[in-house]
Design a protein around this motif. Sequence first.
Motif, short mmCIF file in Angstrom:
data_model
loop_
_atom_site.label_atom_id
_atom_site.label_comp_id
_atom_site.label_asym_id
_atom_site.label_seq_id
_atom_site.Cartn_x
_atom_site.Cartn_y
_atom_site.Cartn_z
N ASP A 116 48.89 24.64 23.36
CA ASP A 116 48.62 25.58 24.44
C ASP A 116 49.68 26.66 24.46
O ASP A 116 50.79 26.49 23.94
N LEU A 117 49.34 27.78 25.05
CA LEU A 117 50.24 28.91 25.15
C LEU A 117 50.55 29.18 26.61
O LEU A 117 49.64 29.37 27.42
N ASP A 118 51.83 29.18 26.96
CA ASP A 118 52.25 29.39 28.34
C ASP A 118 52.88 30.77 28.48
O ASP A 118 53.76 31.15 27.69
N PHE A 119 52.44 31.49 29.51
CA PHE A 119 52.93 32.84 29.74
C PHE A 119 53.47 32.94 31.16
O PHE A 119 53.06 32.20 32.06
N THR A 120 54.38 33.87 31.36
CA THR A 120 54.83 34.22 32.70
C THR A 120 54.66 35.71 32.90
O THR A 120 54.72 36.48 31.93
N THR A 121 54.43 36.14 34.14
CA THR A 121 54.05 37.52 34.38
C THR A 121 54.56 38.01 35.73
O THR A 121 54.82 37.22 36.64
N SER A 122 54.69 39.31 35.84
CA SER A 122 55.02 39.92 37.13
C SER A 122 53.78 40.03 38.02
O SER A 122 53.91 40.30 39.22
N ALA A 123 52.60 39.82 37.46
CA ALA A 123 51.36 39.95 38.22
C ALA A 123 51.20 38.78 39.19
O ALA A 123 51.62 37.65 38.91
N THR A 124 50.57 39.06 40.33
CA THR A 124 50.21 37.98 41.25
C THR A 124 49.05 37.19 40.66
O THR A 124 48.37 37.66 39.72
N GLY A 130 45.47 25.89 39.43
CA GLY A 130 46.91 25.95 39.71
C GLY A 130 47.30 27.19 40.51
O GLY A 130 48.50 27.53 40.56
N ARG A 131 46.35 27.83 41.15
CA ARG A 131 46.64 29.08 41.86
C ARG A 131 47.75 28.89 42.90
O ARG A 131 48.58 29.78 43.11
N GLU A 132 47.78 27.74 43.57
CA GLU A 132 48.79 27.48 44.59
C GLU A 132 50.19 27.62 44.03
O GLU A 132 51.13 28.02 44.74
N PHE A 133 50.34 27.30 42.74
CA PHE A 133 51.65 27.41 42.08
C PHE A 133 51.75 28.67 41.23
O PHE A 133 52.66 28.80 40.42
N GLY A 134 50.79 29.57 41.38
CA GLY A 134 50.84 30.84 40.68
C GLY A 134 50.24 30.83 39.30
O GLY A 134 50.41 31.80 38.54
N PHE A 185 57.45 33.20 44.71
CA PHE A 185 57.25 34.04 43.54
C PHE A 185 58.43 35.00 43.36
O PHE A 185 58.98 35.52 44.33
N GLY A 186 58.82 35.21 42.09
CA GLY A 186 59.92 36.10 41.77
C GLY A 186 59.43 37.45 41.31
O GLY A 186 58.22 37.73 41.30
N ASP A 187 60.38 38.31 40.87
CA ASP A 187 59.98 39.66 40.47
C ASP A 187 60.56 40.09 39.13
O ASP A 187 60.40 41.26 38.75
N ASN A 188 61.24 39.17 38.39
CA ASN A 188 61.73 39.57 37.08
C ASN A 188 61.85 38.35 36.18
O ASN A 188 61.98 37.21 36.65
N LEU A 189 61.81 38.60 34.87
CA LEU A 189 61.78 37.52 33.89
C LEU A 189 63.06 36.69 33.89
O LEU A 189 63.02 35.46 33.83
N GLU A 190 64.22 37.36 33.95
CA GLU A 190 65.47 36.63 33.86
C GLU A 190 65.64 35.65 35.01
O GLU A 190 66.12 34.52 34.82
N ASP A 191 65.25 36.05 36.23
CA ASP A 191 65.34 35.13 37.36
C ASP A 191 64.36 33.97 37.22
O ASP A 191 64.64 32.85 37.66
N ASP A 192 63.22 34.24 36.62
CA ASP A 192 62.27 33.17 36.36
C ASP A 192 62.86 32.16 35.36
O ASP A 192 62.75 30.95 35.54
N LEU A 193 63.49 32.68 34.31
CA LEU A 193 64.02 31.80 33.27
C LEU A 193 65.16 30.93 33.79
O LEU A 193 65.31 29.78 33.36
N VAL A 194 65.99 31.44 34.70
CA VAL A 194 67.13 30.66 35.18
C VAL A 194 66.66 29.46 36.00
O VAL A 194 67.40 28.48 36.15
N ARG A 195 65.44 29.49 36.51
CA ARG A 195 64.91 28.37 37.27
C ARG A 195 64.16 27.38 36.40
O ARG A 195 63.62 26.41 36.90
#
Length: 506
Positions: A71-79, A98-102, A134-144
């Motif tokens: 599987d391929l997992d992506f992260t995005t700034s989109a809601t 999984g909408r509840e978790f984005g 929900f966050g607003d940038n990739l680096e903050d997402d990665l640190v979590r």
Amino acid sequence: MSLVSTADPREPQADPTSAPLPELMRQATAHLAPVVPLLTELGGLFAAAGHELALVGGPVRDAFLGRVSPDLDFTTSATPDQTLAVLRPWAEAHWDIGREFGTIGARRGGHTVEVTTYRADAYDGETRKPVVAFGDNLEDDLVRRDFTVNAMALRLPSMEFVDPYGGLADLAARRLRTPGTPELSFGDDPLRMMRACRFVAQLRVDVAPQVRAAMVQMAPSIGIVSAERVRDELTKLLLAPTPRPGLRLLVESGLADQVLPELPALRLEIDEHHRHKDVYEHSLTVLDQAIALEGPPGGPPESVPGPDLWLRLAALLHDIGKPATRRFEDGGGVSFHHHEVVGAKLASKRLKALRFDKDTVKAVARLTELHLRFHGYGDGQWTDSAVRRYITDAGPLLPRLHRLTRSDSTTRNARKAARLSATYDALEVRIAALQEAEELAKVRPELNGNEIADVLGIRPGPVLGRAYSFLLEVRMDQGPIGRDAAEAALREWWAQQPESTGPGEA
């Protein structure tokens, strides 16, 4: 494809000219090549809609390990709503479970993708469910993210490699660290401590000292995590290529005391058959040996294709009844009488508590109960009746029981080991001969229920059930004896039953 690192220079990095890192980069390039068109297409779609998109986590890590992720997992700034708007016209199928978790899932061709909004999950320290922000940038997402090796990403469609927390260096060093402090990471989700054990087994890494220390300190917090999530991580650990180091970490960190206390309880119990090691070490060795006896994936059922969860659970838990049954005998001996029966009950209780399915609970408990049966075989003194019972009691679990029984021999005495192996070989030959001659998988009494009722003049009910069970015992003890002899045995049995002299059920 060009992978350009944006690693934080403040983090310790491996020498980029050393052999491991260039090799990892080469492997990543080769293994991601087949999906590059998909990655750039999706990246372009999100960019055109004004959103950021990055491949993240396991697929990036596995590319550097030379493995292909299914599987391929992506992260995005989109809601989630914006993500769905981008994916709906592109995908052949999509879902928002999984909408509840984005998270929004989609499938196109042979590819399944999951796209999750930048986020920062955290537990409040008391409940079992994460609080989603929900966050607003990739680096903050990665640190979590849980560990640095899973906090690497590829920005799309540019294919820029993003590694702000030194995950690639850790991967090359076979080291498991957290992007932030381990206390923060495990506080966000205590299940990450079990995930560390799983990655030790799957990726052949070792946890950093500070990660191990935090696991020991925070092990009790695993109690806020649901049994189902704990079960899933334990299952993944056991199905890893080498579960033993992960199980060791589970025990040494104190996590096993919380989720599988029967395992650490074995450490101080001396096995009367294997005095050179305690039961804990013996059980880990049995697990190793059982794994070695699994058949290849996709093989026929009788080969027990690996990885096989039932066999591995039974191998790990087969002796958990020993602590409760240990007795010190006169003369300095130790006994564990009926530990297989006690162990079967304990295994059933633990697996139910972990929310394993009924089939798994039943199978593992049965294998645990039967694992000592072979030791009554001696040098082959069993009658055909005893062999039939061995076969029918195991039922469809017989191929697993064969492997569990063989694995349970961990003696260092080569002569004894050879003798046990040869004896079991002989038993398997007898089993095969009886199965071929009598089709024991389909064994039935030589009179069916209607015929038994006619002979005895009774109606369906408990008495008929007892009569059927009696004839089944005759069949098991004596093999095929013919209808007349079976009817004679039934009449003799019936004459001894109290119902035969009264009105009974006729």
